[in-house]
Design an enzyme around this catalytic site. Structure first.
Site, PDB file in Angstrom:
ATOM      1  N   GLU A   6     -30.383  11.255  -0.521  1.00  0.00           N
ATOM      2  CA  GLU A   6     -29.798  12.094  -1.561  1.00  0.00           C
ATOM      3  C   GLU A   6     -30.740  13.265  -1.834  1.00  0.00           C
ATOM      4  OE1 GLU A   6     -28.410  10.208  -5.200  1.00  0.00           O
ATOM      5  OE2 GLU A   6     -28.510   8.243  -4.229  1.00  0.00           O
TER       6      GLU A   6
ATOM      7  N   GLU B 240     -32.704   3.078  -6.364  1.00  0.00           N
ATOM      8  CA  GLU B 240     -33.383   3.637  -7.549  1.00  0.00           C
ATOM      9  C   GLU B 240     -33.728   2.556  -8.571  1.00  0.00           C
ATOM     10  OE1 GLU B 240     -31.098   6.936  -8.990  1.00  0.00           O
ATOM     11  OE2 GLU B 240     -31.256   8.038  -7.105  1.00  0.00           O
TER      12      GLU B 240
END
Length: 560
Positions: free
Chosen positions: A491, A387
């Site tokens: 995720e 991320e």
């Protein structure tokens, strides 16, 4: 008295509504008073060009005369085109075409503008060999300045139709893909076959409507904007604006930016970036990796689970506290997703962490990590510094210079640990705007991972306002259409009542089956980190066995 109060309220409401419209949709107001016209765009001169093939003469580029053609929703575009017709053929001309009709993208893509386009541009561009066409520029900037802002799919379809018509009129015309160079500059890219040049604009008009400036100094701006277009092998025109200040030192800044590209030409800016996905993805649901991050062990023993996710920080590497967790996963005969977080949590964030990694200062942690992985024939899906593109500082590696991140990522993934392990390298952006800035290269990536959480904004507390799985997935996968790598959703999660979670997961399973590019999924069955959410209660992503079973049932049900 009451009538006066009501009248005052109505006037105030109308004023506020008008202000909202002007601020939110300024192009709607512009269209009311705009007439189709052509005028010189002298404030946006061409400063230079970056050409990987070094075939473009910079002296000729700087002589380009720039005009704007603004087209409203008139039935016929009656414009005086003598500006161009009076220019000698040897003078290069660039036309920035702006279609201000709110329905312009749709009408163009459907061919409803073809008659007007042919009629008008046949007068303007026929027989000219040195003419460049920029069409609806600065489209990627997230503002509502133009009617074509932030509409990738309609923009792409309309650009392709418009380019085809102009090429029929004059095959010599040079079509210029013209983002400002902002994050997500390639999300609207219409394809190599309809683009001859690209352009970036310094301190573009659209960017000046943003609340926060991305780059204040022009040197960083030029470097970053050229970097964002590294996936297209087209000459890139560098255009100034009336907001870019004195241009006397721009040549030097451009040289510095190009020198940095040339220094990294073999890896970060290699020709590998120009390879397009050529294969038709073939799905294999029987071999789909189904995983969990499940630290409480509530679902890991379910029959469908074949993969488990562990997050390991440098602090844990230092203590070795994660080794038992790895051993337990392997004992359950499951594959491992390992997300390595280069940080020492609960301590001051090391903002220099990427520099220290690529300079070899933290080799003892990297070495210890690789040596700690047990000997196993199970697959290890290794994700590092995930991320990275989100413009926050939750992690110390976020919002870093892309070149620095790429160097650190490559260093970690190519570290010579001397062990025989089934490691698959995962590059793990969230999948947000501008993710490709941090792409580290084909040779160090086996899978692209993305994260899909229902909440589009942390301030939304109503679970019913969560986005659907399919909406998020389609948006994020579209951003990686230029990269030929399979997807691993490492995720995903949804909050809310069990009934809502089950419904969301049913849709997710149905959508996953339809995307053969997806090779693995891993649900985040835990509460999010409280320190990230401030005064807001962190989302509870945990699901029941019944919800998970229903997800697996839909996943295993053949498509009709």
């Amino acid at each position: 008295m009451m009538k006066k109060i009501l009248a005052t309220i109505m006037v105030l409401a109308a004023t506020l509504f008008g202000y909202y419209i002007i601020k939110t949709y300024p192009h709607r107001i512009n269209i009311l008073f705009m007439k189709s016209k052509m005028e010189e765009r002298f404030q946006e001169a061409v400063l230079g060009v970056y050409d990987r093939e070094e075939k473009i003469d910079i002296r000729k580029v700087k002589k380009i005369t720039h005009y704007t053609i603004r087209l409203n929703d008139d039935d016929n575009w009656r414009i005086d085109s003598n500006h161009i017709q009076n220019l000698h053929d040897t003078i290069p001309v660039m036309l920035t075409v702006e279609m201000w009709d709110p329905r312009g993208l749709t009408k163009t893509s459907e061919g409803r503008n073809n008659k007007n386009v042919k009629q008008f541009f046949s007068l303007v561009i026929t027989n000219r060999k040195n003419i460049y066409i920029r069409w609806n520029p600065e489209m990627e900037v997230p503002v509502n300045l133009y009617p074509w802002n932030n509409r990738p799919l309609p923009y792409i379809a309309a650009f392709r139709e418009f380019a085809q018509i102009l090429k029929e009129i004059n095959p010599e015309v040079k079509m210029v893909y013209s983002p400002a160079g902002f994050a997500g500059a390639l999300e609207n890219y219409p394809g190599d076959d309809v683009v001859d040049f690209a352009s970036i604009t310094l301190n573009s008009k659209a960017e000046n409507h943003l609340k926060t400036k991305e780059h204040k100094d022009l040197g960083s701006q030029i470097t970053r904007k050229l970097h964002r277009l590294r996936f297209i092998n087209k000459p890139i025109l560098i255009i100034t604006s009336d907001n870019a200040g004195d241009s006397s030192h721009h040549d030097e800044l451009i040289k510095v930016a190009i020198k940095k590209i040339q220094e990294n030409r073999d890896i970060i800016y290699s020709t590998e970036n120009f390879k397009r996905p050529s294969s038709q993805w073939e799905g294999d649901l029987d071999n789909l990796k189904i995983g969990l991050y499940d630290p409480q062990g509530e679902l890991v023993h379910e029959n469908a689970v074949n993969t488990e996710h562990l997050f390991i920080s440098f602090k844990q590497i230092e203590s070795g506290s994660y080794i038992r967790d790895m051993e337990e996963v392997i004992a359950r005969n499951h594959d491992l997703i390992i997300s390595v977080e280069p940080a020492w949590w609960n301590e001051e964030k090391d903002k220099n962490i990427l520099n220290r990694i690529k300079n070899g200062e933290l080799d003892k942690y990297i070495e210890k990590f690789y040596q700690s992985i047990p000997a196993t024939n199970r697959n290890i899906y290794l994700r590092f510094a995930h991320e990275m593109e989100i413009p926050i500082t939750r992690y110390p590696w976020q919002s870093a210079d892309p070149l620095l991140y790429i160097e650190a990522f490559r260093y970690f993934m190519q570290y010579d640990h001397g062990k025989d392990l089934n490691i698959y390298k995962i590059w793990g952006p969230a999948g947000d705007r501008g993710s490709l800035d941090w792409w580290p290269g084909n040779d160090v990536v086996d899978f692209i991972s993305i994260a899909i959480y229902g909440l589009p904004d942390k301030n939304i507390s109503d679970p019913n306002k969560q986005e659907s799985f399919s909406k998020i997935l389609n948006r994020k996968m579209f951003r990686f259409r230029l990269i030929d790598k399979p997807i691993f959703i490492t995720e995903f999660g949804v909050k809310g009542e069990e009934e809502f979670q089950t419904h969301w997961l049913r849709e997710a399973a149905y959508i996953i089956k339809q995307h053969p590019r997806i090779r693995g999924i891993s649900y985040f069955n835990y509460t999010d980190s409280p320190e990230v959410w401030g005064d807001i209660s962190p989302p509870q992503w945990t699901i029941s066995k019944n919800s998970f079973s229903e997800f697996i049932r839909i996943l295993n049900t053949p498509l009709k």
